[in-house]
Design a protein around this motif. Structure first.
Motif, PDB file in Angstrom:
ATOM      1  N   ARG A  61     169.250  -0.490   4.316  1.00  0.00           N
ATOM      2  CA  ARG A  61     168.979   1.341   4.576  1.00  0.00           C
ATOM      3  C   ARG A  61     167.586   1.270   5.552  1.00  0.00           C
ATOM      4  NH1 ARG A  61     168.878   4.679  -0.948  1.00  0.00           N
ATOM      5  NH2 ARG A  61     168.089   5.876   1.063  1.00  0.00           N
ATOM      6  N   LEU A  62     167.704   2.072   6.409  1.00  0.00           N
ATOM      7  CA  LEU A  62     166.363   1.987   7.240  1.00  0.00           C
ATOM      8  C   LEU A  62     165.219   2.263   6.490  1.00  0.00           C
ATOM      9  CD1 LEU A  62     168.702   2.203  10.723  1.00  0.00           C
ATOM     10  CD2 LEU A  62     168.105   0.585   9.739  1.00  0.00           C
ATOM     11  N   PRO A  63     163.812   2.044   6.483  1.00  0.00           N
ATOM     12  CA  PRO A  63     163.421   2.980   5.809  1.00  0.00           C
ATOM     13  C   PRO A  63     163.142   3.823   7.053  1.00  0.00           C
ATOM     14  CG  PRO A  63     162.355   0.815   7.400  1.00  0.00           C
ATOM     15  CD  PRO A  63     163.730   1.478   7.079  1.00  0.00           C
ATOM     16  N   GLU A  64     161.558   4.812   6.478  1.00  0.00           N
ATOM     17  CA  GLU A  64     161.738   6.069   7.707  1.00  0.00           C
ATOM     18  C   GLU A  64     160.787   5.772   8.252  1.00  0.00           C
ATOM     19  OE1 GLU A  64     159.436   8.668   4.536  1.00  0.00           O
ATOM     20  OE2 GLU A  64     161.142   9.154   3.107  1.00  0.00           O
ATOM     21  N   ALA A  65     159.795   5.103   8.245  1.00  0.00           N
ATOM     22  CA  ALA A  65     159.327   4.769   9.287  1.00  0.00           C
ATOM     23  C   ALA A  65     160.461   3.834  10.594  1.00  0.00           C
ATOM     24  CB  ALA A  65     158.260   4.079   8.985  1.00  0.00           C
ATOM     25  N   TRP A  66     161.390   3.868  10.897  1.00  0.00           N
ATOM     26  CA  TRP A  66     162.051   3.412  11.379  1.00  0.00           C
ATOM     27  C   TRP A  66     162.147   3.475  13.148  1.00  0.00           C
ATOM     28  CZ3 TRP A  66     165.022  -1.243  10.544  1.00  0.00           C
ATOM     29  CH2 TRP A  66     165.779  -1.990  11.923  1.00  0.00           C
ATOM     30  N   ASP A  67     162.073   4.766  13.505  1.00  0.00           N
ATOM     31  CA  ASP A  67     161.898   4.866  14.780  1.00  0.00           C
ATOM     32  C   ASP A  67     160.733   4.331  15.648  1.00  0.00           C
ATOM     33  OD1 ASP A  67     164.390   6.276  14.368  1.00  0.00           O
ATOM     34  OD2 ASP A  67     163.873   8.742  14.318  1.00  0.00           O
ATOM     35  N   ARG A  68     159.770   3.993  14.269  1.00  0.00           N
ATOM     36  CA  ARG A  68     158.456   4.035  15.153  1.00  0.00           C
ATOM     37  C   ARG A  68     157.678   2.554  14.815  1.00  0.00           C
ATOM     38  NH1 ARG A  68     155.508   8.696  17.011  1.00  0.00           N
ATOM     39  NH2 ARG A  68     153.673   7.044  16.822  1.00  0.00           N
ATOM     40  N   MET A  69     159.215   1.712  14.627  1.00  0.00           N
ATOM     41  CA  MET A  69     158.660   0.192  13.901  1.00  0.00           C
ATOM     42  C   MET A  69     159.427  -0.143  15.506  1.00  0.00           C
ATOM     43  SD  MET A  69     160.397  -0.010  10.312  1.00  0.00           S
ATOM     44  CE  MET A  69     160.312  -1.926  10.604  1.00  0.00           C
ATOM     45  N   ASN A  70     158.115  -1.166  16.229  1.00  0.00           N
ATOM     46  CA  ASN A  70     158.712  -2.371  17.262  1.00  0.00           C
ATOM     47  C   ASN A  70     159.401  -3.383  16.830  1.00  0.00           C
ATOM     48  OD1 ASN A  70     156.847  -4.260  16.131  1.00  0.00           O
ATOM     49  ND2 ASN A  70     155.530  -4.583  17.086  1.00  0.00           N
TER      50      ASN A  70
END
Length: 231
Positions: free
Chosen positions: A130-139
């Motif tokens: 499961r991907l965390p909510e912050a995934w889009d902004r994680m490098n």
């Protein structure tokens, strides 16, 4: 999928008018065609598939300009290789709004040495991470750290064959990620899995490969480990 429609501005109007003159319906149409794919491949190769911002593995090409020369592929200097997370941060602020061109340039030029990631949560009834909510902004490094820590935690709770070998590898990867600096390079400093296993008398056996529908856009390749020296 991220909305690629630029906010109303002279830049967006210029881009659409140039693309129309080139015979494309819109930007999405342009991105799907052979010219753009050729340009993207060329720029990624030029940059060694390395993100300009975090030195992770790049799979995106960011437009610093939408001039006719850039869109036609005669000015690659205005294109930059980025990982998916850094590309999102460069184009969008924390509220999800498009950045101005000046803001984009400022974020693009600032190196990102972050390697932290959210707490890992394991559900043994689900095989998919499961991907965390912050995934889009994680490098790239943050995403790699999260994936690796997830595999390690999942293996600890639900052991499988050759688990000790893979756990040793994942711990090595996490050590590099947790101690990385702005100059740490994904290709130079991370241990290669195949070479790591070969050094221990193991080899990878590819079982299948198929495209993924995961949000991170990464392909899924399943491997099994074989004992004995590789031929």
């Amino acid at each position: 999928m991220k909305d690629r429609t630029l906010p109303a501005s002279s830049m967006s109007r210029d881009r659409e008018s140039i693309l129309a003159a080139m015979g494309y319906r819109d930007y999405e149409h342009y991105l799907s065609r052979a010219l753009r794919k050729k340009i993207k491949y060329r720029v990624l190769e030029r940059d060694g598939h390395t993100c300009l911002r975090c030195n992770g593995q790049a799979d995106r090409v960011h437009h610093r300009s939408y001039s006719e020369a850039v869109l036609k592929g005669t000015d690659d200097e205005q294109l930059a290789s980025l990982c998916e997370g850094c590309h999102h941060v460069v184009e969008f602020d924390e509220e999800g709004s498009w950045r101005s061109h000046c803001e984009e340039e400022a974020v693009l030029s600032a190196k990102c040495a972050r390697s932290d990631y959210p707490e890992i949560k394991i559900n043994l009834r689900q095989n998919r991470m499961r991907l965390p909510e912050a995934w889009d902004r994680m490098n790239w490094w943050q995403r790699m750290g999260y994936r690796t820590a997830y595999k390690l935690a999942h293996q600890t709770r639900k052991p499988s064959g050759y688990g000790a070998i893979m756990m040793e590898y994942w711990l090595t990867v996490l050590d590099v990620i947790q101690h990385r600096t702005a100059v740490t390079h994904w290709r130079r400093d991370l241990p290669d899995l195949e070479a790591y296993l070969l050094a221990r008398g193991m080899r990878l056996h590819r079982r299948d490969e198929r495209p993924s529908r995961r949000r991170d856009g990464a392909g899924v390749t399943r491997f099994s480990l074989k004992g004995g020296k590789a031929s």
